[in-house]
Write a protein that holds these residues in place. Sequence first.
Motif, PDB file in Angstrom:
ATOM      1  N   ARG A  87       1.551  21.571  -4.129  1.00  0.00           N
ATOM      2  CA  ARG A  87       2.940  21.240  -3.817  1.00  0.00           C
ATOM      3  C   ARG A  87       3.092  20.745  -2.372  1.00  0.00           C
ATOM      4  N   GLU A  88       2.491  21.451  -1.429  1.00  0.00           N
ATOM      5  CA  GLU A  88       2.624  21.068  -0.017  1.00  0.00           C
ATOM      6  C   GLU A  88       2.015  19.697   0.243  1.00  0.00           C
ATOM      7  N   GLU A  89       0.874  19.418  -0.355  1.00  0.00           N
ATOM      8  CA  GLU A  89       0.219  18.118  -0.151  1.00  0.00           C
ATOM      9  C   GLU A  89       1.087  16.979  -0.677  1.00  0.00           C
ATOM     10  N   LEU A  90       1.683  17.197  -1.852  1.00  0.00           N
ATOM     11  CA  LEU A  90       2.553  16.167  -2.432  1.00  0.00           C
ATOM     12  C   LEU A  90       3.798  15.955  -1.567  1.00  0.00           C
ATOM     13  N   ASP A  91       4.359  17.044  -1.078  1.00  0.00           N
ATOM     14  CA  ASP A  91       5.551  16.928  -0.221  1.00  0.00           C
ATOM     15  C   ASP A  91       5.227  16.183   1.075  1.00  0.00           C
ATOM     16  N   ARG A  92       4.064  16.479   1.650  1.00  0.00           N
ATOM     17  CA  ARG A  92       3.679  15.818   2.894  1.00  0.00           C
ATOM     18  C   ARG A  92       3.408  14.335   2.660  1.00  0.00           C
ATOM     19  N   LEU A  93       2.752  13.990   1.557  1.00  0.00           N
ATOM     20  CA  LEU A  93       2.502  12.581   1.247  1.00  0.00           C
ATOM     21  C   LEU A  93       3.821  11.819   1.119  1.00  0.00           C
ATOM     22  N   THR A  94       4.790  12.428   0.448  1.00  0.00           N
ATOM     23  CA  THR A  94       6.106  11.800   0.298  1.00  0.00           C
ATOM     24  C   THR A  94       6.786  11.631   1.650  1.00  0.00           C
ATOM     25  N   ARG A 139       0.832  -1.206   0.000  1.00  0.00           N
ATOM     26  CA  ARG A 139       0.000   0.000   0.000  1.00  0.00           C
ATOM     27  C   ARG A 139       0.869   1.259   0.000  1.00  0.00           C
ATOM     28  N   LEU A 140       1.968   1.251   0.748  1.00  0.00           N
ATOM     29  CA  LEU A 140       2.864   2.416   0.768  1.00  0.00           C
ATOM     30  C   LEU A 140       3.483   2.638  -0.606  1.00  0.00           C
ATOM     31  N   THR A 141       3.863   1.552  -1.285  1.00  0.00           N
ATOM     32  CA  THR A 141       4.409   1.671  -2.637  1.00  0.00           C
ATOM     33  C   THR A 141       3.361   2.234  -3.584  1.00  0.00           C
ATOM     34  N   GLU A 142       2.118   1.800  -3.422  1.00  0.00           N
ATOM     35  CA  GLU A 142       1.030   2.298  -4.261  1.00  0.00           C
ATOM     36  C   GLU A 142       0.794   3.787  -4.018  1.00  0.00           C
ATOM     37  N   GLU A 178       2.976   5.907  -2.918  1.00  0.00           N
ATOM     38  CA  GLU A 178       4.139   6.598  -3.478  1.00  0.00           C
ATOM     39  C   GLU A 178       3.990   6.762  -4.991  1.00  0.00           C
ATOM     40  N   SER A 179       3.528   5.720  -5.669  1.00  0.00           N
ATOM     41  CA  SER A 179       3.350   5.786  -7.128  1.00  0.00           C
ATOM     42  C   SER A 179       2.260   6.783  -7.511  1.00  0.00           C
ATOM     43  N   LEU A 180       1.159   6.785  -6.764  1.00  0.00           N
ATOM     44  CA  LEU A 180       0.075   7.726  -7.055  1.00  0.00           C
ATOM     45  C   LEU A 180       0.506   9.163  -6.796  1.00  0.00           C
ATOM     46  N   THR A 181       1.316   9.364  -5.761  1.00  0.00           N
ATOM     47  CA  THR A 181       1.840  10.709  -5.485  1.00  0.00           C
ATOM     48  C   THR A 181       2.717  11.179  -6.644  1.00  0.00           C
ATOM     49  N   ALA A 182       3.541  10.266  -7.160  1.00  0.00           N
ATOM     50  CA  ALA A 182       4.389  10.596  -8.307  1.00  0.00           C
ATOM     51  C   ALA A 182       3.534  10.901  -9.537  1.00  0.00           C
ATOM     52  N   ALA A 183       2.438  10.152  -9.715  1.00  0.00           N
ATOM     53  CA  ALA A 183       1.543  10.399 -10.847  1.00  0.00           C
ATOM     54  C   ALA A 183       0.891  11.776 -10.733  1.00  0.00           C
ATOM     55  N   ALA A 184       0.496  12.155  -9.506  1.00  0.00           N
ATOM     56  CA  ALA A 184      -0.071  13.496  -9.297  1.00  0.00           C
ATOM     57  C   ALA A 184       0.976  14.572  -9.568  1.00  0.00           C
ATOM     58  N   THR A 212      -8.148  14.504 -10.119  1.00  0.00           N
ATOM     59  CA  THR A 212      -9.173  14.086  -9.151  1.00  0.00           C
ATOM     60  C   THR A 212      -9.224  12.560  -9.060  1.00  0.00           C
ATOM     61  N   ALA A 213      -9.105  11.879 -10.201  1.00  0.00           N
ATOM     62  CA  ALA A 213      -9.115  10.417 -10.210  1.00  0.00           C
ATOM     63  C   ALA A 213      -7.934   9.862  -9.416  1.00  0.00           C
ATOM     64  N   ILE A 214      -6.777  10.512  -9.559  1.00  0.00           N
ATOM     65  CA  ILE A 214      -5.600  10.097  -8.787  1.00  0.00           C
ATOM     66  C   ILE A 214      -5.860  10.293  -7.291  1.00  0.00           C
ATOM     67  N   GLY A 215      -6.476  11.408  -6.952  1.00  0.00           N
ATOM     68  CA  GLY A 215      -6.790  11.685  -5.551  1.00  0.00           C
ATOM     69  C   GLY A 215      -7.734  10.646  -4.964  1.00  0.00           C
ATOM     70  N   LEU A 216      -8.735  10.237  -5.747  1.00  0.00           N
ATOM     71  CA  LEU A 216      -9.677   9.218  -5.277  1.00  0.00           C
ATOM     72  C   LEU A 216      -8.989   7.862  -5.111  1.00  0.00           C
ATOM     73  N   ASP A 217      -8.079   7.534  -6.044  1.00  0.00           N
ATOM     74  CA  ASP A 217      -7.305   6.292  -5.903  1.00  0.00           C
ATOM     75  C   ASP A 217      -6.427   6.344  -4.655  1.00  0.00           C
TER      76      ASP A 217
END
Length: 297
Positions: free
Chosen positions: A225-232, A166-169, A171-177, A276-281
């Motif tokens: 930007r901040e949301e992506l940084d925090r997710l990472t 799940r963490l890898t997933e 991470e991948s979705l964050t990169a896609a966003a 939005t689709a990435i966010g829902l995933d």
Amino acid sequence: MTKPLASMTGFARGSGNAQACSFTIELKTVNARGLDIRLRIPTGLDDLEHLARKRLSQRLNRGAVNLALNVSNNSAQTEVTVNEQALGTALDAIDTLSGRIEADRPRLDGILALKGVLEVKEAELTDEARTQLKDSIMAEMDIVIDDLLEGRRLEGAQLLEVIADRLTEIESLTAAAESNPSRNREVILERLKDQISALTESEVGLSEERLHQEALVLATKADIREELDRLTAHVAAARNLIKQGGPVGRKLDFLAQEFNREANTLCSKSNNVDLTAIGLDLKASIDQLREQIQNIE
């Protein structure tokens, strides 16, 4: 040496014999916010409750713990006593009925056969025998706890695989966003121009200062930007906790809440279908992550 992750769910059972007694110990644990120990100890062995609770508290960190001890005395020796109160009640009833009903008085064996008149009890253990029985029970309890912990560790290893996926997933979705075309500077500027143009053309007149404020709000809402940084950062923190090992379930659960907060904000800021689709995933993956984390000690 890193202590492995452990599940809060487990079951173990043990049995033994001592001083003409046989006993079984059943130990079951399920998820809980803290450590909640509940014991079922037979009468006469009540002082084992303190020892068992202490032993469990030393070995377990979280979970609802249920321990049941059953003891059977297999000795052929029994004690038969007369319940004087029950016998007196029976004799009084016989005397009362004798004056009202013509019948032969009951024989002694008939009176003794009445329920409650005779009490048959297992022979009491001596103090030495009781001490030896308790020692045997506590020794077996240690084995049962060991078995429980081993089962919890094995299940923890299985949970770890799911959590890592799940963490890898995430991470991948964050990169896609991060790489989504809607985040390109030119696209964001063009969208801001259109929104500002719509504001200036509206019937509601806006001062230059108010227009500047609205532009800042629009720019802020468009930036994730901040949301992506925090997710990472949260992914890295979760992996560090897993590497640390031990009872880290509460910290992982807190991180899962933070993951969800960032995914919600990302979805609210998005004005692009793909983003939005990435966010829902992300939200779906985070829900699966938290579901597994809540099983971790």
